[in-house]
Design an enzyme around this catalytic site. Structure first.
Site, short mmCIF file in Angstrom:
data_model
loop_
_atom_site.label_atom_id
_atom_site.label_comp_id
_atom_site.label_asym_id
_atom_site.label_seq_id
_atom_site.Cartn_x
_atom_site.Cartn_y
_atom_site.Cartn_z
CE1 TYR A 143 4.20 8.99 10.36
CE2 TYR A 143 5.95 9.46 11.93
CZ TYR A 143 5.49 8.78 10.82
OH TYR A 143 6.31 7.89 10.17
CB THR B 242 -0.95 0.02 1.22
OG1 THR B 242 -0.20 0.18 2.43
CG2 THR B 242 -1.76 -1.27 1.29
N GLY B 243 0.35 2.31 -0.60
CA GLY B 243 1.12 3.55 -0.66
C GLY B 243 2.45 3.37 -1.35
CB SER B 244 3.67 0.83 -3.38
OG SER B 244 2.46 0.40 -3.99
CB THR B 245 2.65 5.96 -6.25
OG1 THR B 245 2.40 6.85 -5.16
CG2 THR B 245 1.38 5.19 -6.59
N GLY C 299 8.78 6.59 -2.81
CA GLY C 299 9.40 6.45 -1.51
C GLY C 299 9.67 5.02 -1.09
CB ILE C 300 9.57 3.47 2.29
CG1 ILE C 300 10.66 4.33 2.95
CG2 ILE C 300 9.60 2.06 2.87
CD1 ILE C 300 10.43 4.58 4.43
N GLY C 301 7.61 2.71 -0.13
CA GLY C 301 6.70 1.74 -0.71
C GLY C 301 7.14 1.24 -2.06
#
Length: 264
Positions: A154, A13-16, A18-20
């Site tokens: 956060y 998830t959230g992989s467009t 950065g770390i993802g």
């Protein structure tokens, strides 16, 4: 030691970016079929193009959905009803003074950073249990232990993730499904670079040098005395997602550069 994930399907998830995206590349490079996710189709398409350049012949597809909502999570699970590896990476961060954070922002951070992982884990782990193998990995943060005074909303979500990960590991004990958290420290992702860019330009230093100064100013306990790369974080996640990590479950695995000052 060779990580081999042929025949496994992973949702990140959230992989467009950065770390993802780095995790997706690492998993694809190990033979897994990877499913990328972001909120916008254009971003998903661009990430798929980037991944295919980095990992020729990768088996990859993507789905655009807002995982900060129950409907977005249902959209993903309807399109991809079965995965072997679930990487709960999507998350929001950013400095905001405690007294200026409205209720709506607390709720948004909770929905994106916490409930997305809860909903997807609830949907996918029964199938993993039925097949006798699975990996669930939550991206927490050193900020879940070292709560930042300027990002309390956060930090609390990343502490929550640690609790959920540990508890779910116990709930799935003996099933062949492991659940772990990975805790990055300061990492030079696109989001962090964007946060630092103005100061970096004024300093005349490279982004890496400016980020190292930032780390030593804001996280002086850092042992590596620099920001990690997204690939360094991804390496831990890929190992934890592999068959080689079968004796690791319920763990909080730190890739924080030694920021958290404890030996336990």
């Amino acid at each position: 030691m060779k990580i081999e994930l042929e025949g496994k399907t992973a949702l990140i998830t959230g992989s467009t970016g950065g770390i993802g995206l780095a995790i997706a590349k690492g998993l694809a490079g190990s033979g897994a079929t990877v499913i990328l996710n972001g909120r916008k189709q254009a971003r998903v398409d661009a990430a798929l193009e980037d991944l295919n350049k980095a990992v020729p012949n990768a088996r990859a597809r993507g789905i655009a959905a807002d995982l900060g909502t129950a409907d977005g999570c249902k959209q993903v699970t309807a399109a991809e009803p079965q995965v072997d590896i679930l990487i709960n990476n999507v998350g929001l961060f950013g400095p905001h003074d405690f007294y200026d954070i409205p209720d709506a922002e607390w709720q948004t951070f909770f929905d994106v950073n916490v409930m997305s992982g809860v909903r997807l884990s609830r949907a996918y782990t029964p199938g993993m249990v039925e097949r006798g193998w699975g990996r669930v990995i939550f991206l927490s943060s050193e900020s879940g232990l070292n709560i930042p005074a300027d990002m309390i909303h956060y930090g609390f979500t990343k502490t929550a993730v640690l609790s959920i990960s540990r508890g779910l590991a116990k709930r799935l004990a003996g099933t062949g499904v492991t659940v772990n958290s990975v805790l990055p420290g300061p990492t030079l992702s696109e989001g962090v670079e964007d946060m630092l860019r103005e100061g970096q330009k004024d300093s005349g230093k490279s982004m890496e040098a400016f980020a190292a100064d930032f780390v030593m100013s804001e996280r002086p306990s850092s042992i590596i005395q620099r920001a990690a790369t997204v690939e360094e974080v991804a390496n831990m996640v890929v190992y934890t997602a592999s068959t080689l990590s079968s004796a690791t479950s319920g763990a909080a695995l730190r890739v924080d550069g030694g920021v958290v000052d404890t030996i336990a």
